[in-house]
Design an enzyme around this catalytic site. Sequence first.
Site, PDB file in Angstrom:
ATOM      1  N   GLY A 250       0.820  -1.211   0.000  1.00  0.00           N
ATOM      2  CA  GLY A 250       0.000   0.000   0.000  1.00  0.00           C
ATOM      3  C   GLY A 250       0.853   1.259   0.000  1.00  0.00           C
ATOM      4  O   GLY A 250       1.927   1.308  -0.585  1.00  0.00           O
ATOM      5  N   LEU A 251       0.348   2.265   0.686  1.00  0.00           N
ATOM      6  CA  LEU A 251       1.049   3.549   0.799  1.00  0.00           C
ATOM      7  C   LEU A 251       2.015   3.411   1.974  1.00  0.00           C
ATOM      8  O   LEU A 251       1.659   3.646   3.122  1.00  0.00           O
ATOM      9  CB  LEU A 251       0.030   4.658   1.053  1.00  0.00           C
ATOM     10  CG  LEU A 251       0.491   6.096   0.950  1.00  0.00           C
ATOM     11  CD1 LEU A 251       0.923   6.414  -0.473  1.00  0.00           C
ATOM     12  CD2 LEU A 251      -0.623   7.029   1.346  1.00  0.00           C
ATOM     13  N   HIS A 252       3.249   2.968   1.702  1.00  0.00           N
ATOM     14  CA  HIS A 252       4.151   2.615   2.793  1.00  0.00           C
ATOM     15  C   HIS A 252       5.245   3.655   3.038  1.00  0.00           C
ATOM     16  O   HIS A 252       5.453   4.559   2.246  1.00  0.00           O
ATOM     17  CB  HIS A 252       4.727   1.213   2.588  1.00  0.00           C
ATOM     18  CG  HIS A 252       5.512   1.036   1.322  1.00  0.00           C
ATOM     19  ND1 HIS A 252       4.930   1.015   0.084  1.00  0.00           N
ATOM     20  CD2 HIS A 252       6.829   0.870   1.120  1.00  0.00           C
ATOM     21  CE1 HIS A 252       5.863   0.843  -0.837  1.00  0.00           C
ATOM     22  NE2 HIS A 252       7.023   0.757  -0.232  1.00  0.00           N
ATOM     23  N   MET A 253       5.923   3.482   4.167  1.00  0.00           N
ATOM     24  CA  MET A 253       6.784   4.504   4.766  1.00  0.00           C
ATOM     25  C   MET A 253       7.926   5.013   3.891  1.00  0.00           C
ATOM     26  O   MET A 253       8.097   6.218   3.768  1.00  0.00           O
ATOM     27  CB  MET A 253       7.346   3.974   6.085  1.00  0.00           C
ATOM     28  CG  MET A 253       8.222   4.973   6.817  1.00  0.00           C
ATOM     29  SD  MET A 253       7.331   6.419   7.353  1.00  0.00           S
ATOM     30  CE  MET A 253       6.916   5.924   8.983  1.00  0.00           C
TER      31      MET A 253
END
Length: 85
Positions: free
Chosen positions: A13-16
């Site tokens: 997903g929208l990861h760090m």
Amino acid sequence: MTGFDYTLKNPMGLHMRPAGMMVKRLSEVPCEVMLRCGGRSANAKRILSVMALAAKCGETVTVEVTGENEQAVAEELQFFFKENF
């Protein structure tokens, strides 16, 4: 205002890591960038706000850019999302 919708394809997903790169780059631009996903919104210039979206693979993120050079920033972000998310 300009923007685009992007459906997350990365299993994480929208990861760090890429989110941090995005926030760092956006700190250099004079416009406002908002991310919207699942009824939540986030200031794309703040890493904690971005991570609080908890956007997962398969969800659609709406990116809205407002201000100076908004078209160029939106195009850069669209390319970034395709390469990283």
